[in-house]
Design an enzyme around this catalytic site. Structure first.
Site, PDB file in Angstrom:
ATOM      1  CE1 TYR A 113      -4.032   2.050   0.820  1.00 33.69           C
ATOM      2  CE2 TYR A 113      -2.686   3.019   2.547  1.00 33.69           C
ATOM      3  CZ  TYR A 113      -3.829   3.027   1.778  1.00 33.69           C
ATOM      4  OH  TYR A 113      -4.767   4.018   1.968  1.00 33.69           O
TER       5      TYR A 113
ATOM      6  CE  LYS B  89      -3.972   4.923  -1.289  1.00 35.35           C
ATOM      7  NZ  LYS B  89      -5.073   5.399  -2.145  1.00 35.35           N
TER       8      LYS B  89
HETATM    9  P1  NDP Z   1     -13.590   2.470   2.097  1.00 32.44           P
HETATM   10  O1  NDP Z   1     -13.125   1.061   2.130  1.00 32.44           O
HETATM   11  O2  NDP Z   1     -14.554   2.946   3.107  1.00 32.44           O
HETATM   12  O3  NDP Z   1     -14.199   2.803   0.635  1.00 32.44           O
HETATM   13  C1  NDP Z   1     -13.479   2.428  -0.510  1.00 32.44           C
HETATM   14  C2  NDP Z   1     -14.258   2.799  -1.752  1.00 32.44           C
HETATM   15  O4  NDP Z   1     -13.468   2.421  -2.890  1.00 32.44           O
HETATM   16  C3  NDP Z   1     -15.577   2.058  -1.890  1.00 32.44           C
HETATM   17  O5  NDP Z   1     -16.512   2.894  -2.538  1.00 32.44           O
HETATM   18  C4  NDP Z   1     -15.221   0.873  -2.803  1.00 32.44           C
HETATM   19  O6  NDP Z   1     -16.338   0.413  -3.568  1.00 32.44           O
HETATM   20  C5  NDP Z   1     -14.196   1.514  -3.709  1.00 32.44           C
HETATM   21  N1  NDP Z   1     -13.277   0.536  -4.304  1.00 32.44           N
HETATM   22  C6  NDP Z   1     -12.357  -0.236  -3.678  1.00 32.44           C
HETATM   23  N2  NDP Z   1     -11.706  -0.997  -4.563  1.00 32.44           N
HETATM   24  C7  NDP Z   1     -12.228  -0.705  -5.783  1.00 32.44           C
HETATM   25  C8  NDP Z   1     -11.978  -1.161  -7.112  1.00 32.44           C
HETATM   26  N3  NDP Z   1     -11.051  -2.087  -7.378  1.00 32.44           N
HETATM   27  N4  NDP Z   1     -12.691  -0.635  -8.116  1.00 32.44           N
HETATM   28  C9  NDP Z   1     -13.631   0.300  -7.861  1.00 32.44           C
HETATM   29  N5  NDP Z   1     -13.921   0.766  -6.648  1.00 32.44           N
HETATM   30  C10 NDP Z   1     -13.225   0.265  -5.612  1.00 32.44           C
HETATM   31  O7  NDP Z   1     -12.245   3.326   2.131  1.00 32.44           O
HETATM   32  P2  NDP Z   1     -11.943   4.843   2.589  1.00 32.44           P
HETATM   33  O8  NDP Z   1     -13.110   5.703   2.325  1.00 32.44           O
HETATM   34  O9  NDP Z   1     -11.345   4.808   3.928  1.00 32.44           O
HETATM   35  O10 NDP Z   1     -10.756   5.177   1.568  1.00 32.44           O
HETATM   36  C11 NDP Z   1     -10.910   6.027   0.434  1.00 32.44           C
HETATM   37  C12 NDP Z   1      -9.526   6.365  -0.090  1.00 32.44           C
HETATM   38  O11 NDP Z   1      -8.767   7.009   0.938  1.00 32.44           O
HETATM   39  C13 NDP Z   1      -8.701   5.142  -0.512  1.00 32.44           C
HETATM   40  O12 NDP Z   1      -7.946   5.445  -1.650  1.00 32.44           O
HETATM   41  C14 NDP Z   1      -7.787   4.922   0.671  1.00 32.44           C
HETATM   42  O13 NDP Z   1      -6.612   4.269   0.293  1.00 32.44           O
HETATM   43  C15 NDP Z   1      -7.530   6.358   1.106  1.00 32.44           C
HETATM   44  N6  NDP Z   1      -7.086   6.501   2.474  1.00 32.44           N
HETATM   45  C16 NDP Z   1      -7.873   6.070   3.533  1.00 32.44           C
HETATM   46  C17 NDP Z   1      -7.406   6.235   4.828  1.00 32.44           C
HETATM   47  C18 NDP Z   1      -8.188   5.811   6.029  1.00 32.44           C
HETATM   48  O14 NDP Z   1      -7.617   5.846   7.152  1.00 32.44           O
HETATM   49  N7  NDP Z   1      -9.446   5.430   5.912  1.00 32.44           N
HETATM   50  C19 NDP Z   1      -6.079   6.836   5.100  1.00 32.44           C
HETATM   51  C20 NDP Z   1      -5.378   7.258   3.940  1.00 32.44           C
HETATM   52  C21 NDP Z   1      -5.869   7.083   2.686  1.00 32.44           C
HETATM   53  P3  NDP Z   1     -17.020  -1.027  -3.259  1.00 32.44           P
HETATM   54  O15 NDP Z   1     -17.492  -0.993  -1.854  1.00 32.44           O
HETATM   55  O16 NDP Z   1     -18.145  -1.129  -4.227  1.00 32.44           O
HETATM   56  O17 NDP Z   1     -15.929  -2.046  -3.452  1.00 32.44           O
END
Ligand code: NDP
Length: 242
Positions: free
Chosen positions: A153, A157
């Protein structure tokens, strides 16, 4: 007609908060998810109630062919996007010594290859539209400082930051800005099963997790008119964790 923004992964968590903020700021939205379309439909209902236009796209950002097909059709339907938020992402944590090739591949494909697969079909229409635009990529503090158990990851990133900075150079003269927002520990479903939360919390000067809405506020700022001269930057939203 209002400007339109695509937010990938906007069915829940940070992406959902971003979409709701951008709708409240007056943008039309393309929501997106991979599996949980019922959640995306609920977000769409909320956005419609705000008087904004919205549609829901469903595809895997790691699938190059499908991304191109769906997004090309979307541009034909609505015209070029004003903005794109590359937010969809996932993690598969584990020590590097025990990390499977599949977990490495999935994390790279979703978080890093997704940048290419989503943006590549959209950039030329944005340029040809000749009205500027905004791209924001959601990276992570893990990509900035590295995180134990997240070699895959952190690599993906960090790669995203390099890709965004290079794309910013290519698009600056077209008045399209490209920036990253780098959240720290944010209270979403993604943290379920994350082994090191107490350890990370102890290292956060603000002594708490952030909220999805605090990340969304930073994205909304970068999408807005006041950020026209900000490009090739990484804005950290992490309570001082660095
Ligand atoms: P969630 O797991 O709550 O949500 C992830 C979202 O991404 C969902 O809508 C999911 O859709 C979608 N998704 C995941 N994989 C795919 C794929 N292969 N194709 C299409 N859609 C996909 O995560 P967060 O809201 O926490 O994270 C959002 C972003 O922020 C990410 O990029 C994460 O890496 C980044 N981030 C998060 C942090 C945290 O602490 N939460 C910290 C730093 C960065 P579905 O449910 O339909 O699969």
């Amino acid at each position: 007609m209002a400007e339109r923004i695509l937010v990938t992964g906007s069915s829940r968590g940070i992406g959902r908060a971003i979409a709701l903020r951008l709708a409240a700021a007056g943008f039309d939205l393309s929501l997106h998810c991979r599996h949980r379309s019922d959640e995306a439909a609920a977000v769409a209902e909320t956005i419609r109630a705000l008087g904004r236009e919205v549609d829901v796209l469903q595809f895997d950002v790691g699938d190059r062919v499908v991304c191109r097909e769906v997004l090309t059709a979307e541009v034909a339907r609505h015209g070029a996007y004003y903005g794109v938020v590359c937010n969809a992402g996932l993690s598969r944590d584990g020590t590097f010594a025990g990390m499977s090739g599949d977990d490495w591949d999935l994390v790279m494909r979703t978080n890093l290859d997704g940048f290419h697969h989503v943006l590549q079909p959209l950039i030329l229409p944005m340029v040809q539209r000749r009205r500027g635009g905004r791209i924001v990529c959601i990276t992570s503090v893990s990509g900035q400082i590295g995180q134990r158990g997240q070699v895959n990851y952190s690599a993906a990133k960090a790669g995203l930051v390099g890709a965004a900075k290079a794309l910013a150079l290519e698009l600056a003269s077209r008045h399209i800005t490209v920036n990253c927002v780098a959240p720290g520990l944010i209270d979403t479903e993604m943290l379920e099963g994350h082994g090191a939360i107490e350890e990370i919390l102890a290292a956060i000067p603000a002594r708490r997790m952030g909220t999805a809405d605090e990340v969304a506020a930073a994205v909304a700022f970068l999408m807005g008119p006041d950020a026209a001269y900000i490009t090739r930057q990484v804005l950290a939203v992490n309570g001082g964790l660095c």
